[in-house]
Scaffold this motif. Structure first.
Motif, PDB file in Angstrom:
ATOM      1  N   GLU A  83      64.395  66.449  44.196  1.00 37.17           N
ATOM      2  CA  GLU A  83      64.379  65.897  42.840  1.00 37.17           C
ATOM      3  C   GLU A  83      65.474  66.526  41.988  1.00 37.17           C
ATOM      4  O   GLU A  83      66.097  65.849  41.167  1.00 37.17           O
ATOM      5  CB  GLU A  83      63.007  66.137  42.200  1.00 37.17           C
ATOM      6  CG  GLU A  83      61.872  65.378  42.857  1.00 37.17           C
ATOM      7  CD  GLU A  83      62.109  63.869  42.833  1.00 37.17           C
ATOM      8  OE1 GLU A  83      62.596  63.360  41.792  1.00 37.17           O
ATOM      9  OE2 GLU A  83      61.822  63.212  43.842  1.00 37.17           O
ATOM     10  N   LEU A  84      65.689  67.817  42.193  1.00 40.37           N
ATOM     11  CA  LEU A  84      66.749  68.490  41.465  1.00 40.37           C
ATOM     12  C   LEU A  84      68.111  67.921  41.845  1.00 40.37           C
ATOM     13  O   LEU A  84      68.980  67.715  40.995  1.00 40.37           O
ATOM     14  CB  LEU A  84      66.706  69.986  41.757  1.00 40.37           C
ATOM     15  CG  LEU A  84      67.809  70.835  41.092  1.00 40.37           C
ATOM     16  CD1 LEU A  84      67.722  70.721  39.575  1.00 40.37           C
ATOM     17  CD2 LEU A  84      67.704  72.286  41.534  1.00 40.37           C
ATOM     18  N   GLU A  85      68.313  67.640  43.128  1.00 39.87           N
ATOM     19  CA  GLU A  85      69.557  67.058  43.599  1.00 39.87           C
ATOM     20  C   GLU A  85      69.778  65.676  42.995  1.00 39.87           C
ATOM     21  O   GLU A  85      70.902  65.331  42.588  1.00 39.87           O
ATOM     22  CB  GLU A  85      69.543  66.969  45.128  1.00 39.87           C
ATOM     23  CG  GLU A  85      70.800  66.370  45.743  1.00 39.87           C
ATOM     24  CD  GLU A  85      71.989  67.290  45.654  1.00 39.87           C
ATOM     25  OE1 GLU A  85      73.110  66.837  45.941  1.00 39.87           O
ATOM     26  OE2 GLU A  85      71.801  68.463  45.272  1.00 39.87           O
ATOM     27  N   LYS A  86      68.714  64.878  42.887  1.00 42.91           N
ATOM     28  CA  LYS A  86      68.831  63.552  42.273  1.00 42.91           C
ATOM     29  C   LYS A  86      69.217  63.672  40.805  1.00 42.91           C
ATOM     30  O   LYS A  86      70.032  62.899  40.299  1.00 42.91           O
ATOM     31  CB  LYS A  86      67.507  62.806  42.410  1.00 42.91           C
ATOM     32  CG  LYS A  86      67.178  62.363  43.824  1.00 42.91           C
ATOM     33  CD  LYS A  86      65.842  61.627  43.850  1.00 42.91           C
ATOM     34  CE  LYS A  86      65.493  61.183  45.278  1.00 42.91           C
ATOM     35  NZ  LYS A  86      64.178  60.487  45.334  1.00 42.91           N
ATOM     36  N   SER A  87      68.616  64.658  40.116  1.00 49.27           N
ATOM     37  CA  SER A  87      68.919  64.858  38.700  1.00 49.27           C
ATOM     38  C   SER A  87      70.372  65.267  38.508  1.00 49.27           C
ATOM     39  O   SER A  87      71.052  64.786  37.591  1.00 49.27           O
ATOM     40  CB  SER A  87      67.995  65.934  38.121  1.00 49.27           C
ATOM     41  OG  SER A  87      68.331  66.217  36.774  1.00 49.27           O
ATOM     42  N   ILE A  88      70.865  66.129  39.386  1.00 47.99           N
ATOM     43  CA  ILE A  88      72.253  66.571  39.303  1.00 47.99           C
ATOM     44  C   ILE A  88      73.204  65.409  39.541  1.00 47.99           C
ATOM     45  O   ILE A  88      74.205  65.236  38.834  1.00 47.99           O
ATOM     46  CB  ILE A  88      72.516  67.701  40.325  1.00 47.99           C
ATOM     47  CG1 ILE A  88      71.738  68.963  39.932  1.00 47.99           C
ATOM     48  CG2 ILE A  88      74.009  68.008  40.414  1.00 47.99           C
ATOM     49  CD1 ILE A  88      71.824  70.071  40.956  1.00 47.99           C
ATOM     50  N   LYS A  89      72.902  64.581  40.531  1.00 49.81           N
ATOM     51  CA  LYS A  89      73.757  63.424  40.825  1.00 49.81           C
ATOM     52  C   LYS A  89      73.752  62.427  39.676  1.00 49.81           C
ATOM     53  O   LYS A  89      74.788  61.833  39.347  1.00 49.81           O
ATOM     54  CB  LYS A  89      73.292  62.754  42.114  1.00 49.81           C
ATOM     55  CG  LYS A  89      73.600  63.547  43.380  1.00 49.81           C
ATOM     56  CD  LYS A  89      73.184  62.781  44.618  1.00 49.81           C
ATOM     57  CE  LYS A  89      73.543  63.541  45.891  1.00 49.81           C
ATOM     58  NZ  LYS A  89      73.149  62.812  47.118  1.00 49.81           N
ATOM     59  N   SER A  90      72.592  62.228  39.050  1.00 46.80           N
ATOM     60  CA  SER A  90      72.495  61.307  37.918  1.00 46.80           C
ATOM     61  C   SER A  90      73.323  61.808  36.736  1.00 46.80           C
ATOM     62  O   SER A  90      74.032  61.036  36.084  1.00 46.80           O
ATOM     63  CB  SER A  90      71.033  61.144  37.503  1.00 46.80           C
ATOM     64  OG  SER A  90      70.922  60.334  36.348  1.00 46.80           O
ATOM     65  N   LEU A 125      67.010  68.517  51.629  1.00 49.33           N
ATOM     66  CA  LEU A 125      67.705  67.491  50.853  1.00 49.33           C
ATOM     67  C   LEU A 125      67.906  66.222  51.670  1.00 49.33           C
ATOM     68  O   LEU A 125      67.842  65.109  51.140  1.00 49.33           O
ATOM     69  CB  LEU A 125      69.059  68.036  50.380  1.00 49.33           C
ATOM     70  CG  LEU A 125      69.006  69.219  49.409  1.00 49.33           C
ATOM     71  CD1 LEU A 125      70.420  69.708  49.102  1.00 49.33           C
ATOM     72  CD2 LEU A 125      68.299  68.825  48.124  1.00 49.33           C
ATOM     73  N   LYS A 126      68.155  66.383  52.948  1.00 50.46           N
ATOM     74  CA  LYS A 126      68.382  65.230  53.817  1.00 50.46           C
ATOM     75  C   LYS A 126      67.127  64.371  53.931  1.00 50.46           C
ATOM     76  O   LYS A 126      67.198  63.129  53.950  1.00 50.46           O
ATOM     77  CB  LYS A 126      68.808  65.720  55.202  1.00 50.46           C
ATOM     78  CG  LYS A 126      69.120  64.599  56.197  1.00 50.46           C
ATOM     79  CD  LYS A 126      69.564  65.183  57.524  1.00 50.46           C
ATOM     80  CE  LYS A 126      69.843  64.065  58.539  1.00 50.46           C
ATOM     81  NZ  LYS A 126      70.256  64.625  59.848  1.00 50.46           N
ATOM     82  N   ASN A 127      65.969  64.997  53.992  1.00 49.09           N
ATOM     83  CA  ASN A 127      64.705  64.258  54.130  1.00 49.09           C
ATOM     84  C   ASN A 127      64.160  63.765  52.801  1.00 49.09           C
ATOM     85  O   ASN A 127      63.119  63.105  52.760  1.00 49.09           O
ATOM     86  CB  ASN A 127      63.663  65.159  54.811  1.00 49.09           C
ATOM     87  CG  ASN A 127      64.074  65.530  56.229  1.00 49.09           C
ATOM     88  OD1 ASN A 127      64.757  64.772  56.903  1.00 49.09           O
ATOM     89  ND2 ASN A 127      63.677  66.727  56.661  1.00 49.09           N
ATOM     90  N   GLN A 128      64.856  64.107  51.700  1.00 50.03           N
ATOM     91  CA  GLN A 128      64.455  63.625  50.384  1.00 50.03           C
ATOM     92  C   GLN A 128      62.998  63.997  50.063  1.00 50.03           C
ATOM     93  O   GLN A 128      62.217  63.167  49.614  1.00 50.03           O
ATOM     94  CB  GLN A 128      64.642  62.102  50.280  1.00 50.03           C
ATOM     95  CG  GLN A 128      66.070  61.644  50.424  1.00 50.03           C
ATOM     96  CD  GLN A 128      66.945  62.103  49.284  1.00 50.03           C
ATOM     97  OE1 GLN A 128      66.629  61.903  48.129  1.00 50.03           O
ATOM     98  NE2 GLN A 128      68.056  62.730  49.623  1.00 50.03           N
ATOM     99  N   THR A 129      62.653  65.224  50.265  1.00 52.57           N
ATOM    100  CA  THR A 129      61.305  65.689  49.956  1.00 52.57           C
ATOM    101  C   THR A 129      61.401  66.987  49.181  1.00 52.57           C
ATOM    102  O   THR A 129      62.373  67.733  49.292  1.00 52.57           O
ATOM    103  CB  THR A 129      60.490  65.952  51.234  1.00 52.57           C
ATOM    104  OG1 THR A 129      61.157  66.925  52.033  1.00 52.57           O
ATOM    105  CG2 THR A 129      60.308  64.665  52.025  1.00 52.57           C
ATOM    106  N   GLY A 130      60.377  67.274  48.363  1.00 51.26           N
ATOM    107  CA  GLY A 130      60.276  68.548  47.682  1.00 51.26           C
ATOM    108  C   GLY A 130      61.018  68.583  46.365  1.00 51.26           C
ATOM    109  O   GLY A 130      61.698  67.648  45.949  1.00 51.26           O
ATOM    110  N   ILE A 131      60.864  69.733  45.683  1.00 53.04           N
ATOM    111  CA  ILE A 131      61.456  69.925  44.369  1.00 53.04           C
ATOM    112  C   ILE A 131      62.981  69.933  44.448  1.00 53.04           C
ATOM    113  O   ILE A 131      63.668  69.414  43.569  1.00 53.04           O
ATOM    114  CB  ILE A 131      60.950  71.249  43.757  1.00 53.04           C
ATOM    115  CG1 ILE A 131      59.433  71.184  43.560  1.00 53.04           C
ATOM    116  CG2 ILE A 131      61.642  71.540  42.431  1.00 53.04           C
ATOM    117  CD1 ILE A 131      58.831  72.458  43.049  1.00 53.04           C
ATOM    118  N   ASP A 132      63.522  70.518  45.518  1.00 56.24           N
ATOM    119  CA  ASP A 132      64.968  70.575  45.666  1.00 56.24           C
ATOM    120  C   ASP A 132      65.582  69.189  45.697  1.00 56.24           C
ATOM    121  O   ASP A 132      66.669  68.957  45.169  1.00 56.24           O
ATOM    122  CB  ASP A 132      65.343  71.328  46.951  1.00 56.24           C
ATOM    123  CG  ASP A 132      65.053  72.815  46.832  1.00 56.24           C
ATOM    124  OD1 ASP A 132      64.966  73.297  45.692  1.00 56.24           O
ATOM    125  OD2 ASP A 132      64.902  73.471  47.869  1.00 56.24           O
TER     126      ASP A 132
END
Length: 250
Positions: free
Chosen positions: A49-56, A40-47
């Protein structure tokens, strides 16, 4: 569980924790957590994108709930009614709460899209998982705000130390006798001038009208509110002039 075997014996707790940290299960859980954190810290991978969706999604609901709460506070502050004869959006008699939200929706796209989604479900007769516009949710918000205001009033009274109490009895629409409690305090204002503040505390149903019963109720309310009766410096009671016999002497 990490505390299995410890129970009430907390001696040498530090050694037991170190022993737990050395176990393979603990190390595996730590590696999984650390890997997810770095992903999540490196902003890579499916996880990521999922984190961005949750925050949005969280940001959207935060904005909607902020609008809902602001409207409730404004209506409550001005003693205005919330509900009308209809709970349907886009109707004339929806009441102040929904009507004000619809007005705000004209200037807030997030709220507007939410109201359009709620209206669509209402017309189709389908159920949304959550929309926070129902009368039940309104009551929950009002109760939560009331608890916050009540706590602030108690803190204000305790800070002022001394107070006066005003008690009034009146029937409601169902002809149930109720008794209101109002407190008066003196506080030093921002301009270093002493000011008198009057705070409405609460309403209680009055089942017995004898002076002794009313006195017990007053003491009970003050005890529940953590207010010391010994700090009371004034009392005022309505209907005192026409009380007689067993009904006087509060």
């Amino acid at each position: 569980m990490w505390n299995d075997g410890i129970k009430d014996n907390w001696r040498k707790l530090g050694e037991k924790i170190k022993s737990r940290q050395c176990k393979a299960q603990h190390r595996n859980h730590y590696i999984v957590w650390k890997s997810a954190f770095e992903t999540l810290k490196n902003q890579t991978g499916i996880d990521s994108e999922l984190e961005k969706s949750i925050k949005s999604e969280a940001s959207k609901w935060y904005e909607i709930l902020r609008c809902v709460l602001d409207v409730k506070l404004q209506l409550a502050l001005r003693n205005l009614s919330f509900r009308g004869s209809s709970n349907m959006l886009d109707e004339y008699d929806t009441g102040n709460f929904l009507a004000t939200l619809e007005l705000l929706g004209k200037h807030n796209k997030t709220l507007q899209f939410h109201l359009e989604e709620v209206s669509r479900h209402q017309k189709q007769g389908t159920r949304m998982q959550a929309h926070y516009l129902s009368w039940r949710t309104q009551n929950e918000f009002i109760m939560a705000c009331g608890e916050t205001v009540f706590a602030a009033i108690i803190e204000e009274v305790l800070t002022a130390i001394y107070f006066s109490i005003i008690v009034d009895e009146t029937p409601d629409l169902s002809h149930t006798d109720q008794i209101t409690f109002v407190l008066q305090i003196v506080r030093l204002g921002s301009d270093n001038q002493w000011i008198v503040k009057e705070r409405f505390l609460k309403v209680e149903n009055l089942e017995k009208k004898k002076g002794s019963d009313i006195a017990k109720l007053i003491i009970h309310v003050l005890d529940q509110s953590r207010i010391d009766l010994k700090s009371c410096r004034g009392q005022g009671y309505d209907n005192g002039a026409n009380m007689s016999g067993v009904y006087k002497g509060v």
